[in-house]
Design a protein around this motif. Structure first.
Motif, mmCIF file in Angstrom:
data_model
loop_
_atom_site.group_PDB
_atom_site.id
_atom_site.type_symbol
_atom_site.label_atom_id
_atom_site.label_comp_id
_atom_site.label_asym_id
_atom_site.label_seq_id
_atom_site.Cartn_x
_atom_site.Cartn_y
_atom_site.Cartn_z
ATOM 1 N N MET A 1 75.790 26.756 34.061
ATOM 2 C CA MET A 1 76.186 25.352 33.919
ATOM 3 C C MET A 1 75.224 24.630 32.996
ATOM 4 O O MET A 1 75.037 25.019 31.866
ATOM 5 N N VAL B 1 81.372 18.152 45.308
ATOM 6 C CA VAL B 1 80.770 18.575 46.568
ATOM 7 C C VAL B 1 81.085 17.523 47.617
ATOM 8 O O VAL B 1 80.826 16.339 47.408
ATOM 9 N N PHE C 1 80.155 14.116 45.957
ATOM 10 C CA PHE C 1 79.411 14.126 44.698
ATOM 11 C C PHE C 1 80.279 14.712 43.598
ATOM 12 O O PHE C 1 80.931 15.733 43.800
ATOM 13 N N HIS D 1 76.632 10.625 37.531
ATOM 14 C CA HIS D 1 76.800 11.254 38.831
ATOM 15 C C HIS D 1 77.496 10.259 39.748
ATOM 16 O O HIS D 1 76.973 9.174 39.991
ATOM 17 N N TYR E 1 78.883 9.245 43.442
ATOM 18 C CA TYR E 1 78.694 9.526 44.868
ATOM 19 C C TYR E 1 79.582 8.601 45.697
ATOM 20 O O TYR E 1 79.838 7.470 45.290
ATOM 21 N N ARG F 1 64.137 13.050 42.295
ATOM 22 C CA ARG F 1 64.537 12.629 43.642
ATOM 23 C C ARG F 1 65.935 12.051 43.696
ATOM 24 O O ARG F 1 66.513 11.886 44.751
ATOM 25 N N LYS F 2 66.448 11.702 42.523
ATOM 26 C CA LYS F 2 67.822 11.213 42.474
ATOM 27 C C LYS F 2 68.820 12.354 42.436
ATOM 28 O O LYS F 2 70.013 12.135 42.496
ATOM 29 N N GLY F 3 68.335 13.556 42.265
ATOM 30 C CA GLY F 3 69.236 14.706 42.260
ATOM 31 C C GLY F 3 69.623 15.204 40.879
ATOM 32 O O GLY F 3 70.589 15.949 40.750
ATOM 33 N N PHE F 4 68.882 14.802 39.858
ATOM 34 C CA PHE F 4 69.168 15.304 38.510
ATOM 35 C C PHE F 4 68.235 16.463 38.160
ATOM 36 O O PHE F 4 67.065 16.452 38.527
ATOM 37 N N VAL F 5 68.774 17.424 37.436
ATOM 38 C CA VAL F 5 67.957 18.550 36.986
ATOM 39 C C VAL F 5 67.086 18.098 35.822
ATOM 40 O O VAL F 5 67.596 17.624 34.811
ATOM 41 N N LEU F 6 65.774 18.230 35.965
ATOM 42 C CA LEU F 6 64.872 17.878 34.865
ATOM 43 C C LEU F 6 64.570 19.105 34.012
ATOM 44 O O LEU F 6 64.364 19.012 32.810
ATOM 45 N N HIS G 1 65.124 23.648 34.000
ATOM 46 C CA HIS G 1 65.748 24.790 34.654
ATOM 47 C C HIS G 1 65.424 26.074 33.915
ATOM 48 O O HIS G 1 65.547 26.147 32.701
ATOM 49 N N ALA H 1 76.393 26.407 40.396
ATOM 50 C CA ALA H 1 76.464 25.094 39.748
ATOM 51 C C ALA H 1 75.169 24.329 40.005
ATOM 52 O O ALA H 1 74.898 23.892 41.123
ATOM 53 N N LEU H 2 74.369 24.183 38.957
ATOM 54 C CA LEU H 2 73.028 23.616 39.158
ATOM 55 C C LEU H 2 73.066 22.140 39.527
ATOM 56 O O LEU H 2 72.218 21.653 40.269
ATOM 57 N N ASP H 3 74.064 21.405 39.002
ATOM 58 C CA ASP H 3 74.199 19.999 39.369
ATOM 59 C C ASP H 3 74.339 19.864 40.889
ATOM 60 O O ASP H 3 73.726 18.995 41.509
ATOM 61 N N SER H 4 75.159 20.734 41.456
ATOM 62 C CA SER H 4 75.380 20.682 42.898
ATOM 63 C C SER H 4 74.116 21.067 43.650
ATOM 64 O O SER H 4 73.737 20.421 44.631
ATOM 65 N N THR I 1 71.643 18.153 43.537
ATOM 66 C CA THR I 1 72.045 17.042 44.392
ATOM 67 C C THR I 1 71.785 17.338 45.860
ATOM 68 O O THR I 1 71.260 16.499 46.594
ATOM 69 N N LEU I 2 72.153 18.555 46.262
ATOM 70 C CA LEU I 2 71.985 18.909 47.672
ATOM 71 C C LEU I 2 70.509 19.034 48.027
ATOM 72 O O LEU I 2 70.082 18.604 49.105
ATOM 73 N N SER J 1 69.108 15.460 48.248
ATOM 74 C CA SER J 1 69.616 14.752 49.428
ATOM 75 C C SER J 1 68.987 15.302 50.694
ATOM 76 O O SER J 1 68.629 14.558 51.603
#
Ligand SMILES: Nc1nc2c(ncn2[C@@H]2O[C@H](COP(=O)(O)OP(=O)(O)OP(=O)(O)O)[C@@H](O)[C@H]2O)c(=O)[nH]1
Ligand SMILES: [Mg+2]
Lengths: 196, 161
Positions: free
Chosen positions: A1, A45, A59, A75, A77, B37-42, B44, B55-58, B61-62, B65
């Motif tokens: 991804m 999600v 999400f 994003h 939510y 902390r907002k769940g975005f990939v900085l 990878h 899916a890295l976005d998912s 986020t998880l 959270s």
């Protein structure tokens, strides 16, 4: 991804759908998911209970594309609307850049709409955010209900000064969903370019 | 007040990239992510031999959270914080540790890789990344002008009709 290219720069914006339980927040996201082409969105999600009520959040990531060298991403939510899930709602608001408030047109949900808006203000305050500092768009959903209240009446309990942009919607039929999202996205991007 | 997380990938982030790469090579970790902390990939990185990642976005986020929920729990129980998150399955492990206040290092590895070794090396990497992120705080924010707004709006029309 998403492989990160270090030569590139990125802008990520977080948009949260807020509102009372069952008002149609998850329905909005599902519609966006079903209509945006696969290469512009990621997986959706949903952390939900057995009966499809949101437990923690839904999400959905959207790719806007590259603007002036900035890869720009949204994003989306949803929060769980049920009153007793407030701890989760508060967490989801962290770092929020824009809010869609989804209100319910049913007469017996008028009060729930008002309480949810008050709860939103309180939760933002706990994050140190003034409600006026975040772009908020109002979506009045379920306009198809035979006993739907007039929008003016619903607005009067959540936005008495009439400050917010308002969209009528029937989100399960997809009506009003994209207009709402587009407006809040535009407001968020405007903020960005004003460097606020 | 609002904080669109605006990540600038310059030299500093190339160094972060390298730290994660080194960590993967030393420990045999499959995927390494730096998540805000907002769940975005900085950032990878994946091992050369690793299959296509989920899916890295998912994942991001998880993980974020989950960390937020854990922190809220710690708070309710009168703890300043709970330390790292470890989730061990039959085939692999998910290991998450805070990097300063703003981000989380997320490592995914096979059951054959010893957790103790990963923890040991991760500690070192975290110190290095934290130092780099600290420098980034002094970089002035990017100025986005009218052109940006117009370009973005055109793309919004494409995306949302
Ligand atoms: N009549 C009607 N029903 C709708 C509309 N939009 C959504 N619904 C229905 O309302 C119910 C609740 O929708 P959800 O999207 O799950 O509500 P929610 O706001 O996510 O609820 P929570 O997760 O509990 O906060 C579902 O049965 C939807 O099909 C609409 O425009 N009209
Ligand atoms: Mg829901």
């Amino acid at each position: 991804m998403s492989t990160i290219n270090f030569a590139a720069r990125e802008i990520n914006c977080k948009i949260v759908y807020y509102g009372p339980g069952m008002s149609g927040k998850t329905t909005n996201l599902k519609h966006v998911f079903s209509k945006v082409p696969g290469h512009l969105r990621g997986e959706m999600v949903s952390l939900a209970t057995e009966d499809e009520r949101t437990l923690f959040f839904d999400f959905l990531p959207l790719d806007l594309g590259t603007v002036q060298g900035f890869k720009t991403r949204f994003h989306l939510y949803t929060v769980p609307g049920q009153v007793f899930y407030n701890a989760s709602r508060k967490l989801i608001l962290r770092g929020v850049d824009g809010i869609v408030f989804v209100a319910d047109s049913a007469p017996n949900r008028l009060r729930a709409n008002a309480e949810s808006m008050r709860n939103l203000r309180e939760n933002l305050q706990e994050h140190g955010i003034d409600v006026r500092d975040v772009p908020i768009v109002l979506q009045i959903n379920k306009r198809d209900l035979p006993d739907a209240l007039p929008t003016a009446m619903i607005r009067s309990v959540i936005d008495p000064k009439g400050e917010l942009q308002l969209f009528e919607a029937m989100s399960d039929k997809g009506v009003g969903v994209f207009e709402t999202l587009k407006t809040v996205s535009r407001l968020v991007l405007e903020r960005l370019s004003q460097n606020k | 007040m609002i904080e669109p997380s605006l990540a600038l990938y310059g030299d500093a982030f190339e160094r972060v990239d390298q730290v994660i790469q080194d960590l993967l090579e030393t420990t045999g970790v499959r995927y390494g992510l730096l998540v805000d902390r907002k769940g975005f990939v900085l950032s990878h990185k994946e091992a050369l031999w690793a299959p296509r990642p989920p899916a890295l976005d998912s994942v991001a986020t998880l993980v974020a959270s989950n960390a937020a929920a854990t922190a809220a729990l710690a708070n309710m129980l009168g703890e300043r914080t709970f330390s790292e998150q470890i989730h061990q399955g039959e085939n692999g492990t998910l290991y998450v540790e805070s990097v300063g206040t703003d981000s989380l290092l997320t490592l995914i590895f096979d059951a054959s890789v010893p957790l103790g070794k990963v923890k040991l090396y991760a500690k070192k990497s975290i110190t290095q990344i934290a130092a780099i992120l600290e420098e980034l705080k002094d970089i002035p924010p990017v100025q986005l002008g009218e052109d940006f707004s117009q370009g973005a709006n055109a793309l919004l029309d494409d995306l949302l009709g």
